[in-house]
Structures are given as C-alpha cells and as structure tokens.
Write an enzyme that holds these catalytic residues in place. Structure first.
Site, short mmCIF file in Angstrom:
data_model
loop_
_atom_site.label_atom_id
_atom_site.label_comp_id
_atom_site.label_asym_id
_atom_site.label_seq_id
_atom_site.Cartn_x
_atom_site.Cartn_y
_atom_site.Cartn_z
CB CYS A 263 -0.94 -0.01 1.20
SG CYS A 263 -1.94 -1.49 1.24
C1 UGA Z 1 -1.31 0.34 5.50
C2 UGA Z 1 -2.10 1.30 6.42
O1 UGA Z 1 -1.57 1.27 7.74
C3 UGA Z 1 -3.57 0.91 6.45
O2 UGA Z 1 -4.30 1.86 7.22
C4 UGA Z 1 -4.12 0.90 5.00
O3 UGA Z 1 -5.46 0.48 4.95
C5 UGA Z 1 -3.28 -0.09 4.19
O4 UGA Z 1 -1.91 0.32 4.20
C6 UGA Z 1 -3.83 -0.08 2.77
O5 UGA Z 1 -3.73 0.95 2.11
O6 UGA Z 1 -4.48 -1.04 2.37
P1 UGA Z 1 -0.24 -2.09 5.82
O7 UGA Z 1 0.48 -1.80 4.54
O8 UGA Z 1 -0.97 -3.38 5.95
O9 UGA Z 1 -1.35 -0.95 6.10
O10 UGA Z 1 0.85 -2.07 6.98
P2 UGA Z 1 1.34 -1.06 8.10
O11 UGA Z 1 1.08 -1.68 9.42
O12 UGA Z 1 0.83 0.29 7.87
O13 UGA Z 1 2.93 -1.10 7.87
C7 UGA Z 1 3.51 -0.67 6.63
C8 UGA Z 1 5.04 -0.69 6.72
O14 UGA Z 1 5.50 0.36 7.55
C9 UGA Z 1 5.64 -1.96 7.28
O15 UGA Z 1 6.74 -2.34 6.49
C10 UGA Z 1 6.09 -1.57 8.69
O16 UGA Z 1 7.20 -2.34 9.12
C11 UGA Z 1 6.47 -0.12 8.47
N1 UGA Z 1 6.39 0.70 9.69
C12 UGA Z 1 5.21 0.88 10.34
C13 UGA Z 1 7.54 1.35 10.17
O17 UGA Z 1 8.64 1.21 9.59
N2 UGA Z 1 7.44 2.14 11.26
C14 UGA Z 1 6.27 2.34 11.91
O18 UGA Z 1 6.25 3.10 12.90
C15 UGA Z 1 5.13 1.69 11.45
#
Ligand code: UGA
Length: 423
Positions: A263
C-alpha cells in the site's frame, strides 16, 4: 442487508467475512477459480489473524462464494474490492476495476429495484465518477437514478485487518447523493465509530492522503533516527517524547529499515504521478520515498563497516515479510537488501516464520531455513529485517554465529550486543 463483495483478495475477503459476522447475508465474487475454491474450502491463500475462524463460521450459511456475478441482483449493495496494482509511471492500473464494473453493470441489467455500488478499492480522485459510474451505467443499460454510487475507503492493516474492520477509528463514506450514502452507512450499523460523510472525490483523496501521511511519519522518524545515530542519541527515546504531544501521537514513529507492503509505496507513487500530471511538484512525497529507499542501503553500509567486504560471507537474514503477522513480502525491505547482498557476493541464509515460501517465489536462489538457528549457524553477521515478536528474545542463538555481529533494521531484539540501523 444483502451485500455482494467483488474481489476475494485481502480487503474483499476480510470485508465479506466481517459483514457476515455483523449479521448481513454476503455473496463474495472471486473470478480466480483457485482463489475462490480455497476460500470455499475455508482455507484462504492469505494469512490473516482471526480470518480463518470467522470464514469457517459463516461459509455456506451467511457467506457464499462464487466465481460468477449472478447473485448481484439479489443484493442491495455491492462493494468493489479488486486490486489496483502499480502500473506505468507510478499510476495505478485500473483495468481490473474497469472489468469488474463491466461485469457488475451487466449483472444489474434485469434488476428492477435501486442498487448501490460502493468502491472500496484505492483509486485516484475522480475514478469513481470518471470510470466506475459511466462503466456500470453503460453496461447495465439503466438510468443514473436507479443505481447509486459511493466511495468507502478501507484503512485495514494486514495482519490486523479483521480487528481493524470491526473496530476502526472512523468510517468514511463519500457519496454525491444521500440515498446511496445512507444505504452504504447502514451496512456498518453496529460499529460504534464516527462516520464521516464526504463527497466522492474527497473520500478517494482521504485514503491517499492518510497513507501518504503515515508513510511521511515513518520517513520522518527515519531521518531523525539517522541523525540521532550520528549524535549517539536514542531515536526511540526521542520519538516517545515527540509522540506524547497529542497533535503528533506516538504511533507510526518507529524508525527502522523503512516501510514496505502493497500500500504505502504504491499509493505514494500514485499520488506523485497524480501531482505530476497536474503540473505540481510533490516535494515532500518524493522525499518520503527517497528516505525509504535509502534505509536498506544504510543497513548494508553498516554491515560493511562491521565486517568489511561481504564477498563470500554468510549473512543470516531474519525476517522476510514486510512486517510481522503476515506472510506478505510485497515491497518488503528485505528484497533490496537480499538482492544487494547477492550482488556483493554474500551467501544468504534467510529465515521467516511465515514468509519463506512467498520470498522463494521472488528470489529462489538463496538458502531458506525452517529454523532461526539454522540461519544463524556459522553466519558472519545477522541482520533483522522484520519486527516479528518471536525475534525479541533471541540471545544465546546468536552464539551459533562465527561472531556475534547483529544489525537490527527493526527495534525488536532485547540482547545487549546488537546495533540498530539508526539507533
Ligand atoms: C497500511 C495502512 O496502515 C492501512 O491503514 C491501510 O489500509 C493499508 O496500508 C492499505 O492501504 O491497504 P499495511 O500496509 O498493511 O497498512 O501495513 P502497516 O502496518 O501500515 O505497515 C507498513 C510498513 O511500515 C511496514 O513495512 C512496517 O514495518 C512499516 N512501519 C510501520 C515502520 O517502519 N514504522 C512504523 O512506525 C510503522
């Protein structure tokens, strides 16, 4: 209500199962025969916490899976949940949305009552009105006031999608006529959260702006983290202090190897492409991506600083999924790291509790280990790429390595002698 959900990917399947759990009767349409049959057997091809149990509970009772659109006219409302993969020059490829709208339109030809079509797929502002509405109307041969249209973005996180569906922060419903919006809103009756009613284009933009903002928080934390490392300051301590300001919030400030997944990278690229097509230069968004692309490179620089040339060295890579609690490796930060390690002549021993098989499809020629200890044995160094909780207590296992050279791309380990990418 009687609800049809088009697309059995992670958004569609989770939505279908959760709508069934909320008491609706749901028809899930998935045209991929393999995917549809594994869902019908109760064993979806994606790993999502809590999904399997709910699926088995509702299958063949309030949830029916089909590869055809026949059941649509019997439903009150259809949610379009098909994929919008990254296409040329960063813009999303909307061809799947288009063909779903053609089939949906055709299926509505003989329906003699009002129907509502809701776009849940992430689409650029203007897509619902410019593509979905005309395509459905053209193929249904019905008048504009017999079919209502809404845009209802999803904010589900992989790994927590069921929980997020049932307990969201807000529900956004974009509509240009209140009859359609009211029907979409009533599908969520029972979930006690603020419902934000907007115009259709605003709803489309809310999704992109939300993901872009969250990605910005991560790149911001990474940039501060890179600076903190040079100054010997703990970025996690800093971000805790920063995040306690309620205008900022402590969430999504975890510095590390950067964001992956299907995403954030895709939606940022789409927004950048959109800005460009409008003659706007999206300075912040570009920088967010740039910081993100540089983080994996920094992992390797740190690795070389520690053990010199990587030629012939055995490197244990712990974590392949783009984050914990998923087997999804799309845009995982492990991918650029592994490819570059290969390029540098390193021998890679990879381990992930869920994602070995998916990564093997992308990068077949490295060693995949079924136990963390197999990956660590005789390794010259170890890098941690995913925040799996099971990594948090690793300590003695690192003694299996030639030397305890441990680099963390995610703040997850509790052992003493590790070094973080930016802490
Ligand atoms: C993301 C959004 O959080 C959702 O709200 C949205 O619905 C979704 O995309 C989408 O568009 O369908 P997602 O991609 O499943 O969700 O995962 P996240 O939990 O947001 O994590 C994304 C990435 O960011 C991961 O690689 C995670 O390791 C990284 N991350 C997350 C960080 O490096 N630091 C953080 O503080 C949080």
């Amino acid at each position: 209500m009687k609800i049809s959900v088009i697309g059995g990917g992670y958004v569609g399947l989770v939505s279908a199962v959760c709508f069934a759990q909320m008491g609706h009767t749901v028809g899930l349409i998935e045209i991929d025969i393999d995917r549809a049959s594994s869902i019908s057997r109760g064993s979806p091809q994606i790993y999502e916490k809590g999904l399997g149990v709910l699926l088995s509970k509702h299958l063949e009772k309030s949830l029916h899976v089909s590869t055809a659109y026949d059941a649509i006219p019997d439903t009150d409302i259809s949610f379009i949940c098909v994929g919008t993969p990254e296409g040329d020059n960063g813009s999303p490829d909307l061809s799947i949305v288009q063909s779903a709208c053609q089939s949906l339109g055709r299926s509505l030809r003989d329906k003699d009552s009002y129907h509502v079509v809701v776009v849940k797929s992430t689409v650029p502002p203007g897509t619902t009105e410019g593509l979905v509405v005309p395509t459905v109307l053209e193929h249904s041969h019905r008048a504009g006031d017999e079919i209502g249209f809404c845009m209802n973005p999803e904010f589900l996180r992989e790994g927590r999608a069921v929980e997020d569906f049932m307990h969201p922060d807000r529900i956004v419903i974009g509509s240009n006529d209140s009859r359609a919006g009211d029907r979409a809103e009533s599908a969520y009756r029972g979930i006690e959260v603020p419902i934000i009613r907007t115009g259709i284009k605003s709803a489309e933009m809310i999704k992109y702006a939300s993901n872009a903002f969250l990605a910005t928080k991560i790149s911001f934390a990474n940039e501060i983290g890179n600076l903190c490392k040079r100054l010997d300051i703990d970025v996690y301590e800093v971000m805790k202090g920063v995040g306690m300001d309620h205008r900022i919030s402590p969430h999504f400030l975890d510095a590390g190897a950067g964001f992956g997944g299907s995403c954030f990278p895709k939606d940022l690229s789409a927004l950048i492409a959109l800005a460009q097509s409008l003659g706007e230069e999206p300075l912040i968004l570009r920088s967010v991506l740039k910081v993100n692309e540089r983080q994996p490179v920094r992992m390797l620089e740190l690795l070389e600083e520690k053990i010199g040339s990587l030629e012939g060295k055995r490197i244990a890579v712990l974590g392949l999924a783009f984050k914990n609690d998923t087997d999804d490796v799309r845009q995982s930060r492990s991918i650029p790291v592994i490819l570059e390690l290969e390029e540098m002549g390193a021998r890679i021993a990879a381990y992930d509790p869920q994602a070995n098989d998916n990564m093997k499809k992308l990068i077949p020629d490295i060693e995949y280990c079924s136990r963390v200890t197999d990956a660590l044995k005789d390794a010259d160094a170890c890098i941690v790429m995913t925040e799996w909780p099971e990594f948090s207590l690793l300590d003695e296992e690192f003694d299996l390595m030639k030397n305890r050279v441990i680099i963390e791309g995610r703040r997850i380990l509790s052992c003493q002698d590790k070094e973080g990418i930016c802490w």
